[in-house]
Scaffold this active site. Structure first.
Site, PDB file in Angstrom:
ATOM      1  CG  LEU A 123      -1.772   1.209   1.502  1.00 45.19           C
ATOM      2  CD1 LEU A 123      -2.824   1.393   0.411  1.00 45.19           C
ATOM      3  CD2 LEU A 123      -2.481   1.095   2.872  1.00 45.19           C
ATOM      4  N   PRO A 126       6.686   5.993  -1.452  1.00 47.75           N
ATOM      5  CG  PRO A 126       8.460   6.079  -2.976  1.00 47.75           C
ATOM      6  CD  PRO A 126       7.122   5.459  -2.761  1.00 47.75           C
ATOM      7  CB  THR A 156       6.585  -7.082   5.746  1.00 48.96           C
ATOM      8  OG1 THR A 156       6.574  -5.933   6.578  1.00 48.96           O
ATOM      9  CG2 THR A 156       6.992  -8.306   6.551  1.00 48.96           C
ATOM     10  CG  ASP A 237     -10.700  -1.983  10.059  1.00 48.20           C
ATOM     11  OD1 ASP A 237     -10.018  -0.995  10.402  1.00 48.20           O
ATOM     12  OD2 ASP A 237     -11.809  -1.903   9.507  1.00 48.20           O
ATOM     13  CD  GLN A 333      16.721   2.666  33.739  1.00 50.38           C
ATOM     14  OE1 GLN A 333      16.941   2.843  32.549  1.00 50.38           O
ATOM     15  NE2 GLN A 333      17.458   3.215  34.692  1.00 50.38           N
ATOM     16  CG  LEU A 335      17.959  -7.315  32.709  1.00 50.77           C
ATOM     17  CD1 LEU A 335      16.445  -7.269  32.927  1.00 50.77           C
ATOM     18  CD2 LEU A 335      18.270  -8.162  31.484  1.00 50.77           C
ATOM     19  N   GLY A 337      23.040  -2.202  33.189  1.00 49.84           N
ATOM     20  CA  GLY A 337      24.086  -2.361  32.168  1.00 49.84           C
ATOM     21  C   GLY A 337      23.908  -3.638  31.372  1.00 49.84           C
ATOM     22  CD  GLU A 360      -0.510  -4.364   9.568  1.00 47.05           C
ATOM     23  OE1 GLU A 360      -1.728  -4.411   9.710  1.00 47.05           O
ATOM     24  OE2 GLU A 360       0.142  -5.211   8.941  1.00 47.05           O
TER      25      GLU A 360
END
Ligand code: COS
Length: 380
Positions: A123, A126, A156, A237, A333, A335, A337, A360
């Site tokens: 669909l 550019p 895709t 939809d 955050q 975890l 580092g 979408e």
């Protein structure tokens, strides 16, 4: 509505186990190397996972969108790239079931539902994204053939797809001038252009598709001339429910990693989940994940009942994908580092979540759809 049936529980665990066995082993490597494995789609298809909501008569499992959403959540927990591949190869199926004729369905649906063929949806262009009705690809009738010219963006499975559903202009400007076409992947004049180098979903190829004097018989048109925009919107939809379901899978995956880590990781002589700053963060992540799933279930159920679901699909897509962005970011955050490294998957989830707010229909477009429905409801 809240409790899953035994069959739905069995489906979720079957999909999860299959994806753990087939997708998980290469998920990290494929993200790093931007590798797409079509054979993995074939294997998902062999299990029926590429045609969950397609009627049995056309080679699918004949289940509902509720089940489709459950399966996509499970695939996305392991690999959002393959979940998106499955969702996008589902779009032509949705379109063929609703708008195709018997010959078109017989030609394409069994292969797509079985994952032997890969479908794509073309669909965007550019210069035409959110304003989809402004697309410029043309389809000119010459004798008993249409000749298509134009460039499609963000496709895709571009270059891999066996079937592209292409929206092209057969009439004047605006939505009414658009028609939908079935274009085989090997059509002369169709080629995949630039492959995008993406932040996330790196195991799912996204390319531009170039149409140069592509000729297809009139029989490849879906329905009458001029219904292409409605075909695309109706498909979106449904597609928006699938993206929302994938976002739930990403949230859940991130929450699982973060909650386990916070329970095991100790600082200042206690598990970090016992610090309210971390525990409450995880609590909010759990609430956002479950609320997202409930919105997905509502939209899916309305669709299964044959009820209007455009607004509810937009709400589910908007909420679930915004939630996934927040939840995956917060997982990084938690975890600390470690979360920022590729040793843990949460940074991949975060990169994968970002595009869900865009594809979408951007989340700004989803808000537009919801606002327009409010206006319709309250117009005097
Ligand atoms: N289902 C069926 N028909 C629909 C529809 C839907 N969900 N939404 C709109 N239509 C119909 C309208 O009823 C109208 O037909 P009539 O003139 O016969 O009434 C026609 O389509 C045009 O609709 P509208 O005027 O609402 O179109 P707009 O140009 O204003 O566009 C938005 C509406 C912005 C919602 C649409 O362009 C959109 O969804 N854009 C985002 C595109 C997108 O998601 N791209 C991602 C591609 S896949 S990565």
């Amino acid at each position: 509505m809240f409790a899953r049936t035994d069959d739905q529980v069995a489906l979720a665990s079957a999909v999860h186990e299959f994806c753990q066995a087939t997708l998980a082993p290469t998920a990290r490597e494929d993200d790093e190397t931007e590798t797409f494995r079509k054979d993995l789609v074939h294997r998902l298809g062999e299990q029926g996972f590429c045609g969950i909501a397609t009627p049995e008569a056309h080679g699918g499992l004949g289940l509902g969108y509720t089940e489709y959403a459950i399966a996509l959540e499970e695939i996305a927990r392991v690999s959002a790239s393959y979940a998106v591949t499955v969702a996008v190869t589902g779009l032509p199926q949705i379109i063929l079931v609703k708008f195709g004729n018997d010959a078109q369905r017989a030609q394409w649906l069994p292969g797509l539902a079985a994952g032997q063929l890969l479908g794509a949806f073309a669909l965007s262009e550019p210069g035409s994204g959110s304003d989809a009705a402004s697309l410029r690809t043309t389809a000119v009738l010459k004798g008993d053939k249409y000749v298509l010219n134009g460039t499609k963006y963000w496709i895709t499975s571009g270059g891999y797809a066996d079937l592209y559903i292409v929206m092209a202009r057969t009439g004047g400007p605006g939505a009414d001038g658009i028609s939908a076409f079935l274009i085989p992947g090997d059509a002369k004049g169709l080629s995949a252009g630039k492959k995008e180098a993406k932040m996330g979903l790196r195991a799912s190829p996204t390319t531009e598709i170039i149409l140069e004097d592509v000729e297809v018989p009139v029989a490849n048109r879906l329905g009458n001339e001029g219904i292409g925009f409605k075909v695309a919107m109706a498909a979106l939809d449904s597609g928006r429910i699938t993206i929302a379901a994938i976002a739930v899978g990403l949230s859940r995956a991130a929450l699982d990693v973060a909650a386990e880590y916070a329970t095991i990781r100790r600082q200042f002589d206690q598990p970090i989940i016992d610090f309210q700053g971390v525990g409450f963060l995880l609590a909010d992540m759990a609430v956002a994940t479950d609320a997202s799933r409930l919105l997905v279930q509502r939209a899916a159920r309305l669709r299964d009942e044959g009820a209007a679901h455009s607004t509810e699909a937009a709400m589910a897509k908007l909420f679930a994908t915004d939630a996934a962005m927040r939840v995956t970011t917060d997982a990084v955050q938690v975890l600390g580092g470690y979360g920022y490294t590729r040793d843990y998957p949460v940074e991949r989830y975060m990169r994968d979540a970002k595009v869900m707010q865009i594809v979408e229909g951007t989340n700004q477009v989803q808000r537009l759809v919801v606002a327009r429905s409010l206006k319709r409801a309250f117009r005097k």
